[in-house]
Design a protein around this motif. Structure first.
Motif, mmCIF file in Angstrom:
data_model
loop_
_atom_site.group_PDB
_atom_site.id
_atom_site.type_symbol
_atom_site.label_atom_id
_atom_site.label_comp_id
_atom_site.label_asym_id
_atom_site.label_seq_id
_atom_site.Cartn_x
_atom_site.Cartn_y
_atom_site.Cartn_z
ATOM 1 N N ASN A 69 0.833 -1.203 0.000
ATOM 2 C CA ASN A 69 0.000 0.000 0.000
ATOM 3 C C ASN A 69 0.868 1.255 0.000
ATOM 4 O OD1 ASN A 69 -2.489 -1.280 -0.050
ATOM 5 N ND2 ASN A 69 -2.673 -1.358 2.175
ATOM 6 N N ASP A 70 1.965 1.222 0.765
ATOM 7 C CA ASP A 70 2.888 2.357 0.801
ATOM 8 C C ASP A 70 3.520 2.585 -0.570
ATOM 9 O OD1 ASP A 70 2.360 2.764 3.462
ATOM 10 O OD2 ASP A 70 4.191 1.797 4.189
ATOM 11 N N LEU A 71 3.903 1.502 -1.236
ATOM 12 C CA LEU A 71 4.452 1.626 -2.588
ATOM 13 C C LEU A 71 3.453 2.311 -3.509
ATOM 14 C CD1 LEU A 71 6.125 -1.876 -3.199
ATOM 15 C CD2 LEU A 71 7.293 0.300 -2.837
ATOM 16 N N SER A 75 3.546 6.068 -5.447
ATOM 17 C CA SER A 75 3.698 5.877 -6.902
ATOM 18 C C SER A 75 5.013 5.188 -7.250
ATOM 19 C CB SER A 75 3.602 7.221 -7.639
ATOM 20 O OG SER A 75 2.346 7.820 -7.436
ATOM 21 N N VAL A 76 5.434 4.284 -6.375
ATOM 22 C CA VAL A 76 6.650 3.512 -6.612
ATOM 23 C C VAL A 76 6.257 2.152 -7.180
ATOM 24 C CG1 VAL A 76 8.648 2.384 -5.554
ATOM 25 C CG2 VAL A 76 7.941 4.658 -4.783
ATOM 26 N N SER A 173 19.298 5.033 -1.773
ATOM 27 C CA SER A 173 18.337 4.934 -0.673
ATOM 28 C C SER A 173 17.029 4.400 -1.231
ATOM 29 C CB SER A 173 18.099 6.306 -0.046
ATOM 30 O OG SER A 173 17.500 7.182 -0.999
ATOM 31 N N GLY A 174 16.093 4.103 -0.340
ATOM 32 C CA GLY A 174 14.760 3.755 -0.802
ATOM 33 C C GLY A 174 14.106 4.975 -1.441
ATOM 34 N N LEU A 175 13.134 4.752 -2.307
ATOM 35 C CA LEU A 175 12.532 5.864 -3.044
ATOM 36 C C LEU A 175 11.544 6.679 -2.214
ATOM 37 C CD1 LEU A 175 12.053 4.357 -6.619
ATOM 38 C CD2 LEU A 175 13.889 5.797 -5.740
ATOM 39 N N PRO A 202 14.797 -1.237 -0.731
ATOM 40 C CA PRO A 202 13.381 -1.160 -0.357
ATOM 41 C C PRO A 202 13.058 0.155 0.340
ATOM 42 C CG PRO A 202 14.551 -2.504 1.230
ATOM 43 C CD PRO A 202 15.540 -2.187 0.132
ATOM 44 N N LEU A 203 11.782 0.417 0.495
ATOM 45 C CA LEU A 203 11.364 1.592 1.259
ATOM 46 C C LEU A 203 11.953 1.511 2.658
ATOM 47 C CD1 LEU A 203 7.542 1.874 0.394
ATOM 48 C CD2 LEU A 203 9.493 2.887 -0.807
#
Length: 207
Positions: A69-71, A75-76, A173-175, A202-203
């Motif tokens: 859901n966070d991705l 918009s990742v 880093s994570g996006l 990863p995030l």
């Protein structure tokens, strides 16, 4: 959850690189099995007691639904090494990341790419050369890849965009964490121009 989701989850564990993740998947049959397998069977592939224990704890704290859901909210998107759109230039590398995260667009034409990278403390000559290479290559339709950092990276990205070219920025880093923060404007311009921000992390991963 499908196999791609479980691969993302397994690969997000900091101690599992490409080789170890592939070993685990081949041994247990799928990423889903790796994610769900017990500690005794994990130890059969030579994982130390400490890493096994850390992985078990990591799985307990990792909320699969929330992560994806966070991705989506950020918009990742992501590609796995088995996806047909996974970058052609990476497929032949033994240590190619099994998961690539990106914001924006990745194209098949990006196989025609040149990385322009260098010192953060750029000299006037370094700036001149970075701008020359990036702008001229971009004008021929070559994708310019750099790291969004200060110095050469910044000069190359900006010159590429000024020439109407296509830029990809690879982050350490994570996006969910654009670094350096002061170059966030450049990240937005790259995406706006049809390029992409890319990370193998990863995030939540700090630079």
């Amino acid at each position: 959850m499908n196999e791609r989701n479980y691969l993302v989850a397994v690969y997000s564990f900091p101690y599992f690189g490409p080789a170890r993740t592939k070993l685990l998947i081949n041994f247990f049959g799928s990423a889903e099995n790796v994610w769900k397998i017990g500690s005794i069977k994990l130890s059969q592939v030579g994982l130390s007691a400490k890493i096994t224990r850390n992985f078990i704890d990591y799985r307990k704290d990792f909320n699969l639904d929330k992560y994806f859901n966070d991705l989506n909210e950020l918009s990742v998107k992501y590609l796995t090494y088995e996806d047909k759109d996974y970058p052609e230039n990476l497929k032949g590398l033994a240590d190619a990341p099994l998961v690539l995260y990106y914001k924006g667009v990745i194209k098949r034409s990006d196989k025609n790419a040149v990385a322009v990278v260098g010192s953060r403390k750029i000299t006037s000559y370094g700036r001149e050369v970075a701008v020359k290479f990036a702008s001229e290559l971009a004008s021929f339709g070559i994708t310019i890849i750099s790291g969004l950092a200060f110095g050469v990276d910044l000069a190359a990205h900006k010159a590429c965009l000024d020439a109407g070219g296509r830029a990809l920025a690879v982050l350490a880093s994570g996006l969910d964490s654009i670094t350096p923060v002061s170059n966030s404007w450049l990240a937005k311009e790259i995406i706006k121009a049809g390029g992409s921000l890319i990370s193998e992390y990863p995030l939540g991963h700090k630079p």
